[in-house]
Each structure stands twice: as structure tokens, then as C-alpha cells.
Enzyme design. Structure first.
Site, PDB file in Angstrom:
ATOM      1  N   CYS A 165      45.047  33.466  47.881  1.00 21.74           N
ATOM      2  CA  CYS A 165      45.051  33.882  46.478  1.00 21.74           C
ATOM      3  C   CYS A 165      46.384  34.498  46.055  1.00 21.74           C
ATOM      4  O   CYS A 165      46.871  34.235  44.953  1.00 21.74           O
ATOM      5  CB  CYS A 165      43.905  34.865  46.222  1.00 21.74           C
ATOM      6  N   HIS A 215      44.712  40.386  41.350  1.00 23.87           N
ATOM      7  CA  HIS A 215      45.845  40.829  42.154  1.00 23.87           C
ATOM      8  C   HIS A 215      47.083  40.937  41.273  1.00 23.87           C
ATOM      9  O   HIS A 215      47.323  40.079  40.407  1.00 23.87           O
ATOM     10  CB  HIS A 215      46.147  39.832  43.270  1.00 23.87           C
TER      11      HIS A 215
END
Length: 331
Positions: free
Chosen positions: A125, A238
Site C-alpha cells: 500500500c 497513509h
């Protein structure tokens, strides 16, 4: 298309179902698989309740497998699914570094999809979110050195980790000592510069994934990349602070123009109005946000910027479904 989601009850599996529904993915049958303890659970999809089945030992009766059940399971079962005639798009790290397995972010290396031999890997990710902002800038100005510090949400460690952050924050606020099971240390009101196992070179595997995977996806191992991965007490999305040295002259204005034309990217860069990328605004969104774009004070042809993306979506579920969509379109 007959589609299976393996690991359907996990955080990424549930997001895959939402993405398939939201994007109206063309499927005629949907099978959901998870561990035996989850068998019988029903998950919503297109107004129906689809029962979860225990994962069988052999091939699956489908054309496409979207797998998100961990590396060890994928390593053991994915070859059987491929032998049964299915294309497998795997979210784990099991096959990312195999030379014959394409590692794909469709906005970057769509052509790699069609070199598959039954397996396509979804990147980590952190790498996927970085690639969305770095690739268009690399094409325009050629990145030579990249330094990235990540601020990774609890959800990067799964649904249990998200629950732990909430539970242990509650304990902390009520005067109790928070505990850690999903993380190396308690996460509430803390940041932990430790994600995945430490390697011999002093970097963690999470940090090295950014290096290995960016090189493979970009098809350019000459870019020098250094990463520091940090877990922070946010639930989703994130964030990454990125410094890049380019081969060619670059200005913040030119970079913004390039990024505004990049698919899957939203430029959020109005510091005077307190508008910049944040997990609060990027969570639940398909596009990654890029902002705080400014001239580097360290590199001659350099930029600093901040990128935030929902790692359950572009970092996992959305990217996997986009790979499948592009595969259906053909070369």
C-alpha cells in the site's frame, strides 16, 4: 465474470466488495471465501446477503480470484487456483518479487498486466500511494533520488489492528495502561518507527518494499530510494513526506501542472487556506491527495511534497479491482 474474493471478511476483503459494487464490476457470480471460523457469515453486496464459504483445498469455480488472505495462504493456494483456470490478483507480498509475476499500478504500468501467467501481484500500500504521485513527476523530470518518511495508519496492519487502536485509546483515556498485540508497542498517543521485520541493512522489510517495488513497477532500478516507515495512531489513510531530486529542472508550478493531469491524483495545495492532504480528507476516497509542493532546500533540482491515500482503497482493494478492469479491456 465469475469472481471469488478470498479473505472476504478481512479489512481489505470487505473494501473489495464495496469497490466491486460501486464500480459496477461486470460479474455473473460472486463467491466469498474465508477461514472455517468465518463460514456462514453473510456480507452485503448489491442488496443481497452473500454467505461466506470455508476455503476449499483445490481450484475455485471462478474466472477471477481477488485474494487478500495473507502471504502464506496465497503461496500455498494461488497456484491451484491458476491451474483451475482463474486469473489471480493477489494482495499479499507472496509473489511481488517473482520475476515472471507482474506487479501493477494501472496508472503506471498497465502494459505489464498482459504479461501475466495466471498471477498478478498488487503492490504494498505504501508503494502504490507513493507511485501515484511520483510516476507522473518521474516521467516529466526523471527522479534520481527519493527520500520518503511514511505516517502509516493502523488499518495497514488489518482490521484487528484498527480495533486495537480504538480499544487501547479508550483504556488510556480511562487511566489504564494500553497494551500492544498487533503492534510492537502501544499505539495510542505514540508513533512507532517499526513496521515489519528489521533487515540486515538496518531498514525494515516495509521500508525495503518501497525500494524493491518502486523499481519493479517503474522498470527503473537506477532511482536511489530511502524510506523510513512509521506507524501513527490514525485509523485510515497513509501519509508520506517525500523529497525528490530530479535530473531536469523543476518548479513547484510545473509539478502542480503535471499532477493535475495525472489520473487518480488530486492536487490539494492551498496552504494559505489551510488546505493540504490529510488522512481525514483522504479516507474513503479513490484518488490520492498531493500537496505542500515546494522547492527543495537540499537538492538543486528538487521538490518536497506530501501525499496521502487510503491504503485500503488505492493501496489495496481499489487497485486490485482496477487491474481486473484493465485486464477485461484488453491490451
Amino acid at each position: 465474470m465469475r469472481v471469488a474474493v478470498v479473505g472476504a471478511t478481512g479489512a481489505v476483503g470487505r473494501e473489495i466488495l464495496k469497490v466491486l459494487e460501486a464500480r459496477r464490476f461486470p460479474l455473473s457470480e460472486l463467491r466469498l471465501y474465508a477461514s472455517p471460523r468465518s463460514a456462514g457469515v453473510k456480507l452485503p453486496f448489491m442488496g443481497e446477503e452473500i454467505p461466506v464459504e470455508a476455503l476449499p483445498e483445490g481450484p475455485l469455480p471462478v474466472d477471477l480470484v481477488l485474494a487478500s488472505a495473507g502471504g502464506s495462504l496465497s503461496k500455498a493456494y494461488a497456484p491451484r487456483w491458476v491451474e483451475g483456470g482463474a486469473l489471480v490478483i493477489d494482495n499479499s507480498s507472496a509473489f511481488r518479487y517473482e520475476p515472471e509475476v507482474p506487479l501493477v499500478v494501472p496508472e503506471v504500468n498497465r502494459e505489464a498486466i498482459f504479461r501475466h501467467k495466471g498471477l498478478i501481484a498488487n503492490p504494498n500500500c505504501t508503494t502504490a500511494i507513493l507511485a501515484m504521485a511520483l510516476w507522473p513527476l518521474h516521467k516529466a523530470f526523471r527522479a534520481q533520488r527519493v527520500v520518503v518518511a511514511t505516517y502509516q495508519a493502523a488499518s495497514g496492519a488489518g482490521a484487528r489492528a484498527m480495533e486495537e487502536l480504538l480499544t487501547e485509546t479508550h483504556r488510556f483515556l480511562h487511566g489504564e495502561v494500553p497494551r500492544a498485540e498487533a503492534f510492537a508497542h502501544p499505539l495510542p498517543f505514540n508513533v512507532i518507527p517499526h513496521i515489519d521485520a528489521f533487515q540486515e541493512n538496518g531498514y525494515t522489510r516495509e521500508e525495503m518494499k518501497v525500494v524493491w517495488e518502486t523499481h519493479k513497477i517503474f522498470g527503473d532500478s537506477s532511482i536511489r530510494i530511502s524510506a523510513t516507515a512509521v506507524r501513527v495512531p490514525t485509523l485510515r489513510a497513509h501519509a508520506e513526506a517525500v523529497s525528490v531530486e530530479f535530473a531536469h529542472p523543476v518548479t513547484p508550478e510545473a509539478a502542480r501542472e503535471v499532477l493535475r493531469g495525472a489520473p487518480g491524483v488530486e492536487v490539494v495545495d492551498e496552504p494559505g487556506n489551510k488546505r493540504y492532504p490529510m488522512p481525514l480528507t483522504a479516507s474513503g476516497r479513490w484518488d490520492v491527495e498531493v500537496g505542500r509542493i515546494r522547492k527543495s532546500l537540499a537538492f538543486e533540482n528538487g521538490l518536497d511534497f506530501f501525499v496521502v491515500g487510503d491504503q485500503l482503497l488505492k493501496g489495496a482493494a481499489l487497485n486490485a479491482v482496477q487491474i481486473a478492469e484493465e485486464w477485461l479491456k484488453g491490451p
